[in-house]
Enzyme design. Structure first.
Site, PDB file in Angstrom:
ATOM      1  N   CYS A 168       0.928  -1.153  -0.052  1.00  0.00           N
ATOM      2  CA  CYS A 168       0.065   0.076   0.169  1.00  0.00           C
ATOM      3  C   CYS A 168       0.786   1.169   0.152  1.00  0.00           C
ATOM      4  O   CYS A 168       1.750   1.525   1.013  1.00  0.00           O
ATOM      5  CB  CYS A 168      -0.631  -0.073   1.242  1.00  0.00           C
ATOM      6  N   CYS A 178      -1.283  -5.034  -1.483  1.00  0.00           N
ATOM      7  CA  CYS A 178      -2.607  -4.896  -1.976  1.00  0.00           C
ATOM      8  C   CYS A 178      -3.083  -6.220  -2.719  1.00  0.00           C
ATOM      9  O   CYS A 178      -2.239  -6.760  -3.327  1.00  0.00           O
ATOM     10  CB  CYS A 178      -2.753  -3.857  -3.142  1.00  0.00           C
ATOM     11  N   CYS A 217      -4.893  -5.362   0.753  1.00  0.00           N
ATOM     12  CA  CYS A 217      -4.756  -5.571   2.154  1.00  0.00           C
ATOM     13  C   CYS A 217      -5.751  -6.252   2.864  1.00  0.00           C
ATOM     14  O   CYS A 217      -6.788  -6.432   2.357  1.00  0.00           O
ATOM     15  CB  CYS A 217      -4.276  -4.036   2.733  1.00  0.00           C
ATOM     16  N   CYS A 228      -0.010   4.443   0.571  1.00  0.00           N
ATOM     17  CA  CYS A 228      -0.649   5.191   1.249  1.00  0.00           C
ATOM     18  C   CYS A 228      -0.295   5.377   2.670  1.00  0.00           C
ATOM     19  O   CYS A 228      -0.975   6.270   3.238  1.00  0.00           O
ATOM     20  CB  CYS A 228      -2.180   5.462   1.042  1.00  0.00           C
ATOM     21  N   CYS A 242     -10.735   0.259   1.856  1.00  0.00           N
ATOM     22  CA  CYS A 242      -9.647   0.723   1.051  1.00  0.00           C
ATOM     23  C   CYS A 242      -9.036   2.017   1.548  1.00  0.00           C
ATOM     24  O   CYS A 242      -9.635   2.813   0.896  1.00  0.00           O
ATOM     25  CB  CYS A 242      -9.749   0.536  -0.458  1.00  0.00           C
TER      26      CYS A 242
END
Length: 120
Positions: A60, A79, A81, A62, A90
């Site tokens: 991920c 991903c 996750c 982010c 998400c």
């Protein structure tokens, strides 16, 4: 003698295409949609592809990690996750459910659309 280019890792665009196809298939399979702002979708896909190239897994992009390699090996944030797989949550806003106000109408995105929204 072996050709060194033959054993080189996939280029960013090849990894991005793999991640793009995965995301489209996963969205369709789970009944989720990409964000209405395709810039968000594009940046997330690019980050996943970069992590796949650099770390060997689609971590991920982010979240902040103290040790990205350790996180990839644990696979919790790879991903899709665990929160996405278990609850359709998400963090990246890549896979959004029907009721999410930010979801778009698309489960597909072209490479041209991704390139139009990203720098690299």
């Amino acid at each position: 003698m072996a050709d060194p280019a033959a054993s080189a890792p996939a280029s960013g665009s090849e990894s991005l295409e793999v991640i793009r196809k995965f995301a489209e298939t996963y969205a369709q399979r789970t009944g989720t949609y990409f964000c209405s702002d395709l810039g968000v979708t594009s940046v997330v896909l690019e980050g996943l592809a970069r992590h796949k190239d650099e770390l060997g897994g689609a971590l991920c992009p982010c979240r902040h990690y103290e040790d990205k390699e350790a996180e990839v090996s644990q696979a919790f944030w790879n991903c899709p996750c665990v929160p996405m797989r278990e609850r359709k949550e998400c963090h990246c806003m890549l896979f959004l459910t029907e009721e999410n106000p930010f979801r778009g109408d698309h489960q597909t995105i072209s490479m041209d659309e991704i390139k139009a929204h990203t720098v690299s």
